[in-house]
Write an enzyme that holds these catalytic residues in place. Structure first.
Site, PDB file in Angstrom:
ATOM      1  N   THR A 142       0.835  -1.253   0.048  1.00  0.00           N
ATOM      2  CA  THR A 142      -0.151  -0.032  -0.071  1.00  0.00           C
ATOM      3  C   THR A 142       0.857   1.170  -0.126  1.00  0.00           C
ATOM      4  OG1 THR A 142      -0.150  -0.098   2.291  1.00  0.00           O
ATOM      5  CG2 THR A 142      -1.981  -1.222   0.927  1.00  0.00           C
ATOM      6  N   LYS A 178       3.864  -6.972   3.861  1.00  0.00           N
ATOM      7  CA  LYS A 178       3.516  -5.452   3.334  1.00  0.00           C
ATOM      8  C   LYS A 178       3.748  -4.701   4.746  1.00  0.00           C
ATOM      9  CE  LYS A 178       0.344  -3.211   3.409  1.00  0.00           C
ATOM     10  NZ  LYS A 178      -0.769  -2.637   4.245  1.00  0.00           N
ATOM     11  N   THR A 201      -2.079  -2.070   8.443  1.00  0.00           N
ATOM     12  CA  THR A 201      -0.811  -2.110   8.654  1.00  0.00           C
ATOM     13  C   THR A 201       0.051  -3.316   7.833  1.00  0.00           C
ATOM     14  OG1 THR A 201      -0.949  -1.247  10.617  1.00  0.00           O
ATOM     15  CG2 THR A 201       1.105  -2.059  10.160  1.00  0.00           C
ATOM     16  N   GLU A 212       6.348   4.819   7.261  1.00  0.00           N
ATOM     17  CA  GLU A 212       5.987   6.050   6.541  1.00  0.00           C
ATOM     18  C   GLU A 212       6.737   7.354   6.761  1.00  0.00           C
ATOM     19  OE1 GLU A 212       1.206   4.884   5.851  1.00  0.00           O
ATOM     20  OE2 GLU A 212       1.682   6.183   7.597  1.00  0.00           O
ATOM     21  N   ASN A 223      -0.067  11.322   6.383  1.00  0.00           N
ATOM     22  CA  ASN A 223      -1.223  10.748   6.907  1.00  0.00           C
ATOM     23  C   ASN A 223      -2.296  11.959   7.248  1.00  0.00           C
ATOM     24  OD1 ASN A 223      -0.843   8.000   7.842  1.00  0.00           O
ATOM     25  ND2 ASN A 223       1.018   8.650   8.590  1.00  0.00           N
ATOM     26  N   THR A 264     -10.390  12.138  -0.809  1.00  0.00           N
ATOM     27  CA  THR A 264     -11.937  11.634  -0.609  1.00  0.00           C
ATOM     28  C   THR A 264     -12.557  12.103  -1.926  1.00  0.00           C
ATOM     29  OG1 THR A 264     -12.627  13.537   0.410  1.00  0.00           O
ATOM     30  CG2 THR A 264     -12.101  11.609   1.750  1.00  0.00           C
TER      31      THR A 264
END
Lengths: 432, 432
Positions: B157, B183, B194, B293, B427, B432
């Site tokens: 991801t 992952k 996660t 991240e 984050n 959207t």
């Protein structure tokens, strides 16, 4: 009562002063160069304190705990410096804390064990006692900045605003004032230690009752704030009672705390006093959260429908500590899955199918806010909400998040702030 | 053995494939548009799994737990999608997980309860079963991308690199391979769940022994990684054993795991197998931490001198979770006070006067690194170290931090990464 810095005064029987003695050397972190604050009482006071639970305790914390264990009914002053935490400084640090008290006692003509000390600043460095001695000589002289607003500024580190709060309880012929100030930008900047608070009252109250009241008030205020989950080595809140109001605080929860009693009876129950003290502490705590390092917005997280307060607090704290929840709020992003996720890993025995989540002012807020409340999850499943409205609720200030666990009647509120890139910048770069 | 993606293969008896079925729609988060991965065994396998401890569990987690409780000795395949976590999706989510298994079973000509499923992606949205059905039809056809490197990429991801690891144990006439991929970029990006892992082995091993080995290996690897302290709703690590090597894993810790035994005896003790499995899991876990991240550097925190492993882990975990420690490392700032502070509030009964802290390769690293080790704290007090050298140690990669508690002989290592402004940016903004 006002929480404005301009009109801020301590309770009767106390005076405050501040000076700059050169301990806060870093221009970057200093909103003011004032770095020494004195709160002094005209007469001996009752005193209480709550301290960091960190195993690594700064010297002033250990020193104050010692003084309060022996002499809590006979305190005269609190001396506080910013710029150096006097933490991880070994035996010499303890000597320095004692000397800081002794120098202040000498200047005020009282005994060293009548003086409490607090320090905030870089960890692992010794206090510059020469500068401090000159500062203490200065702070009791007419040359010092006089008044509580200056003291509130002098203890700031990465704080962008001073933090003050006052309340009065009027009863019969007497009035009790509770008035305090604190520093804390949520965490440490170049090793700044977090949270210091001094609260004064003019009530007549015994040290043990004062300690109980402070412990309860702190549990519902400062202990419900999280900026980044780091607990400092120096956290201290002190409460001093001068007795100057002549109003006595009694342990009995009697009818004597009704406002309509004859003026001859000037007594307030400890329960009522603790409620008012809690309000002062909550007002200060919310200011700490709102001024969290890099923060844009105050975030109020309320967990309702819990089996008991401990469960509610566990869940609320987990949400308040989640970097993902806090970055989502920074971005105004209605990522409600992160809130449920943080509740799920909190350790509390929640039931995912009973969770309901609302952004914005839920029922409890009445009409205090004009933004609408948006329920995004009902009984564990997403509702058909408007993405745009949910995003708007997360961009308001304060941001209100209510998670109902559907298990019982207990509720707890905690305060935090959003997590921004500025937090990282503030904390990443240490000018050595 | 190599952990290179180019030469990555699963253990004997397994094949892997990947395809793009359109579930991973967000271009921003997709390093590849592959979003469906299949690992299939030629013959029925033993299987084991460990799952998230989050109370809010995704449907595939609940489904897999059900399958493994009934059928762990007879598993044929694992089907995994990225782009949708199938979490907080209620009864329909469970139906979708079952149907995902049933479609795969049909395509592979086996029973649905021989198929395990994993999902990662947005929380609170339903799987698009039409796209998934087309993807499953495609992934068993010659049109699919064949091979484990594609499967390792398909489950990514916010990961920036695929994560693979393989080990072989040669014994007498037999060789056992343990080979897996995972992952996890440490956390959720637009509600990404996660950590998923699939590990294959060609050992002959009973399901209960496999489960014990996996649980032990995960405890010392994936459970010792923290990027931001958020535990997802979907965390899953599956271990499948095909038996194709013909080498049996025995519960007895017998002399049979010596390399110099006659080739006729092809058996390895479960202890030895667990050690090798742990190495594979640690290699994968470190890749997860390094690819956290926004991370710039892998951080290895080792706590030594603890009374027991639980104490060491408590302290190490507290340090690894501290935003202040991690921003200091991002800034290359030798703020060692933050490390002691995090140890102090960990809850472990440490003694501040016995702490010693070293940045850089302490004794245990031998000459693996050419940067010097800088001890900054000895017995609770700062040493007279060179600021510049300490800063250099925190700018190396990996960053090595060793805290000795001075209390006993136990030690634990955990892995994390620095906390950067990029983490916040990743984050905060949800398209959207």
């Amino acid at each position: 009562m006002s929480d404005s810095i301009d009109t801020f005064v301590l309770a009767k029987g106390f005076r405050a002063a501040a000076t700059a003695c050169g301990l806060k050397t870093s221009g970057a972190m200093a909103a003011t160069n004032l770095d020494l604050a004195l709160v002094a009482a005209a007469e001996p006071c009752s005193a209480a304190g709550v301290f960091t639970t960190n195993r690594v305790k700064a010297a002033p914390v250990l020193y104050d705990q010692e003084v309060l264990s022996q002499n809590a009914g006979d305190i005269r002053a609190v001396i506080t410096n910013a710029g150096c935490a006097n933490a991880v400084t070994g035996p010499r640090g303890m000597q320095d804390a004692r000397r800081m008290a002794a120098l202040t006692a000498e200047a005020l003509d009282c005994r060293p064990d009548q003086v409490l000390v607090m320090s905030t600043g870089v960890i692992g460095r010794h206090l510059d006692m020469d500068k401090l001695a000159r500062g203490i000589a200065d702070i009791v002289s007419p040359a010092a900045q006089q008044g509580a607003p200056f003291a509130a500024r002098a203890i700031m580190t990465t704080d962008t605003v001073p933090k003050v709060a006052s309340r009065q309880v009027t009863i019969g012929g007497g009035t009790v004032t509770i008035s305090g100030f604190c520093k804390g930008s949520g965490m440490i900047h170049p090793n700044m230690a977090t949270m210091l608070g001094i609260i004064t009252t003019d009530a007549v109250i015994a040290p043990d009752l004062l300690q109980t009241a402070l412990r309860e008030a702190v549990a519902r205020s400062f202990n419900r704030v999280s900026v980044d989950g780091d607990t400092s080595t120096n956290d201290t809140v002190l409460l001093l009672a001068s007795g100057a109001s002549g109003v006595e605080i009694t342990a009995e929860n009697a009818a004597t705390d009704k406002d309509n009693l004859p003026s001859a009876i000037s007594a307030i129950s400890a329960v009522k006093f603790t409620e008012e003290l809690t309000e002062v502490c909550v007002a200060l705590a919310k200011q700490v959260a709102r001024d969290g390092e890099g923060a844009n917005r105050l975030v109020e997280i309320r967990v309702t429908g819990a089996e008991d307060e401990a469960q509610a607090h566990t869940v609320a704290n987990s949400i308040a500590r989640s970097p993902l929840v806090k970055t989502a709020i920074y971005g105004g992003d209605p990522n409600w899955g992160r809130v449920l996720c943080a509740a799920g890993y909190s350790g509390a025995a929640i039931d995912p199918d009973k969770l309901s989540l609302t952004f914005g002012p839920a029922d409890r807020y009445g009409d205090r806010y004009d933004t609408p409340a948006i329920q995004v999850v009902a009984n564990g499943l997403p509702t058909s909400y408007e993405e745009r409205q949910a995003a708007a609720a997360l961009r308001s200030d304060p941001v209100l998040v209510t998670l109902d666990l559907g298990l019982g009647d207990a509720a707890v509120t905690v305060w935090t702030c959003d997590l921004t890139t500025e937090y990282i910048e503030i904390n990443a770069h240490y000018t050595t």
